[in-house]
Design a protein around this motif. Structure first.
Motif, PDB file in Angstrom:
ATOM      1  N   HIS A 186       0.841  -1.194   0.000  1.00 27.50           N
ATOM      2  CA  HIS A 186       0.000   0.000   0.000  1.00 27.50           C
ATOM      3  C   HIS A 186       0.875   1.243   0.000  1.00 27.50           C
ATOM      4  O   HIS A 186       1.960   1.253   0.583  1.00 27.50           O
ATOM      5  CB  HIS A 186      -0.905   0.036   1.228  1.00 27.50           C
ATOM      6  CG  HIS A 186      -1.874  -1.095   1.295  1.00 27.50           C
ATOM      7  ND1 HIS A 186      -3.142  -1.035   0.776  1.00 27.50           N
ATOM      8  CD2 HIS A 186      -1.754  -2.337   1.823  1.00 27.50           C
ATOM      9  CE1 HIS A 186      -3.764  -2.187   0.983  1.00 27.50           C
ATOM     10  NE2 HIS A 186      -2.942  -2.989   1.611  1.00 27.50           N
ATOM     11  N   GLU A 187       0.387   2.260  -0.673  1.00 27.84           N
ATOM     12  CA  GLU A 187       1.060   3.562  -0.660  1.00 27.84           C
ATOM     13  C   GLU A 187       0.135   4.578   0.000  1.00 27.84           C
ATOM     14  O   GLU A 187      -1.049   4.675  -0.352  1.00 27.84           O
ATOM     15  CB  GLU A 187       1.400   4.011  -2.080  1.00 27.84           C
ATOM     16  CG  GLU A 187       2.041   5.399  -2.144  1.00 27.84           C
ATOM     17  CD  GLU A 187       2.199   5.900  -3.565  1.00 27.84           C
ATOM     18  OE1 GLU A 187       1.707   7.014  -3.853  1.00 27.84           O
ATOM     19  OE2 GLU A 187       2.781   5.172  -4.382  1.00 27.84           O
ATOM     20  N   ARG A 188       0.659   5.328   0.946  1.00 26.99           N
ATOM     21  CA  ARG A 188      -0.104   6.367   1.633  1.00 26.99           C
ATOM     22  C   ARG A 188       0.723   7.647   1.672  1.00 26.99           C
ATOM     23  O   ARG A 188       1.946   7.611   1.774  1.00 26.99           O
ATOM     24  CB  ARG A 188      -0.462   5.945   3.058  1.00 26.99           C
ATOM     25  CG  ARG A 188      -1.368   4.726   3.154  1.00 26.99           C
ATOM     26  CD  ARG A 188      -2.781   5.051   2.684  1.00 26.99           C
ATOM     27  NE  ARG A 188      -3.679   3.934   2.903  1.00 26.99           N
ATOM     28  CZ  ARG A 188      -3.891   2.950   2.036  1.00 26.99           C
ATOM     29  NH1 ARG A 188      -3.216   2.952   0.886  1.00 26.99           N
ATOM     30  NH2 ARG A 188      -4.739   1.979   2.300  1.00 26.99           N
ATOM     31  N   THR A 189       0.040   8.784   1.623  1.00 23.14           N
ATOM     32  CA  THR A 189       0.681  10.083   1.789  1.00 23.14           C
ATOM     33  C   THR A 189       0.538  10.510   3.238  1.00 23.14           C
ATOM     34  O   THR A 189      -0.579  10.588   3.762  1.00 23.14           O
ATOM     35  CB  THR A 189       0.058  11.128   0.850  1.00 23.14           C
ATOM     36  OG1 THR A 189       0.195  10.690  -0.509  1.00 23.14           O
ATOM     37  CG2 THR A 189       0.738  12.479   1.014  1.00 23.14           C
ATOM     38  N   PHE A 190       1.658  10.781   3.881  1.00 20.84           N
ATOM     39  CA  PHE A 190       1.662  11.107   5.303  1.00 20.84           C
ATOM     40  C   PHE A 190       1.203  12.546   5.498  1.00 20.84           C
ATOM     41  O   PHE A 190       1.732  13.484   4.901  1.00 20.84           O
ATOM     42  CB  PHE A 190       3.073  10.919   5.875  1.00 20.84           C
ATOM     43  CG  PHE A 190       3.129  10.913   7.378  1.00 20.84           C
ATOM     44  CD1 PHE A 190       2.903   9.751   8.092  1.00 20.84           C
ATOM     45  CD2 PHE A 190       3.390  12.080   8.081  1.00 20.84           C
ATOM     46  CE1 PHE A 190       2.941   9.736   9.474  1.00 20.84           C
ATOM     47  CE2 PHE A 190       3.429  12.090   9.456  1.00 20.84           C
ATOM     48  CZ  PHE A 190       3.205  10.909  10.168  1.00 20.84           C
TER      49      PHE A 190
END
Length: 238
Positions: A186-190
């Motif tokens: 998964h890719e998430r923007t912090f």
């Protein structure tokens, strides 16, 4: 009860060339001679029932949802007795109109529905329409039962028992599932208010993996992460 002048909606099958059901095959629409009296839909779920030695039971761990099945019968009739159910004319034959033979009707069905696409190297994708019913899939199996015969042995009535299986394009399936499984990356923007341990808990249902996530992303600290940073959450080791 329908009046004789009231038009009944016919079940029909439309062929498509693509899994997204956008490329409709012109002229490949097949109308049922008579709407089915019944149809059945089945849903199947697959679980892992692995049981440890010496135990008295197993925790049924969900694996996947299998494609649904849709089953119903098509009638093919060459007697001339069955006409157009769209005006409820069952049993009213036109003596001046010669009906197509059962063989011709079945060949028309096969040409429109199950013929092999040489350019795609596969049969057609199909949409089945009837009232509120809309089923998207492919024909898995068709068994033809010949019921009535002329004196010369030619079939004049047959029933095709059809089993269709659901088909969902990869893009549509991914959107439906929302891809929240811990078994994929998964890719998430912090964000400024985010916490790595809470983000980890949301994906893995445990917050104890946040140190491994920090290491995977080569972070100097899991507490000081710049807002806007891309954080990757790898699959769990099996």
């Amino acid at each position: 009860m329908l009046e004789l002048s009231q038009k009944a909606e016919k079940l029909y099958v439309q062929a498509y060339r693509d899994a997204e059901f956008q490329d409709q095959v012109s002229g490949n629409k097949f109308n049922a001679l008579i709407n089915p009296a019944t149809y059945s839909v089945s849903y199947k779920f697959e679980f892992d029932d692995t049981q440890a030695p010496g135990t008295s039971g197993a925790n049924m761990k969900f694996n996947r949802i299998l494609p649904g099945d849709f089953n119903f019968d098509f009638l093919f009739d060459g007697t001339g007795v069955v006409k157009d159910m769209s005006v409820l004319s069952l049993g009213i034959a036109n003596p001046f109109e010669k009906p197509g033979t059962v063989t011709e009707q079945i060949e028309d069905f096969k040409r429109k529905i199950i013929d092999y696409q040489s350019d795609k190297h596969r049969p057609y994708y199909l949409k089945i329409h009837w009232g509120e019913l809309l089923f998207k899939g492919v024909l898995r199996q068709m068994d033809i039962e010949y019921k009535v015969f002329a004196p010369d042995g030619k079939p004049i009535r047959a029933i095709a028992k059809c089993q269709f299986v659901e088909s969902i394009a990869d893009v549509e399936r991914a959107a439906q599932e929302n891809r929240e499984s811990p078994d994929i990356t998964h890719e998430r923007t912090f964000g400024g208010s985010d916490r790595l341990d809470l983000m980890t808990e949301k994906i893995y249902e445990k917050n104890s993996y946040y140190i491994q996530v920090a290491e995977f992303n080569s972070l100097d600290s899991f507490r000081k992460i710049d807002s806007g940073s891309k954080i990757y959450f790898p699959p769990l080791a099996k």
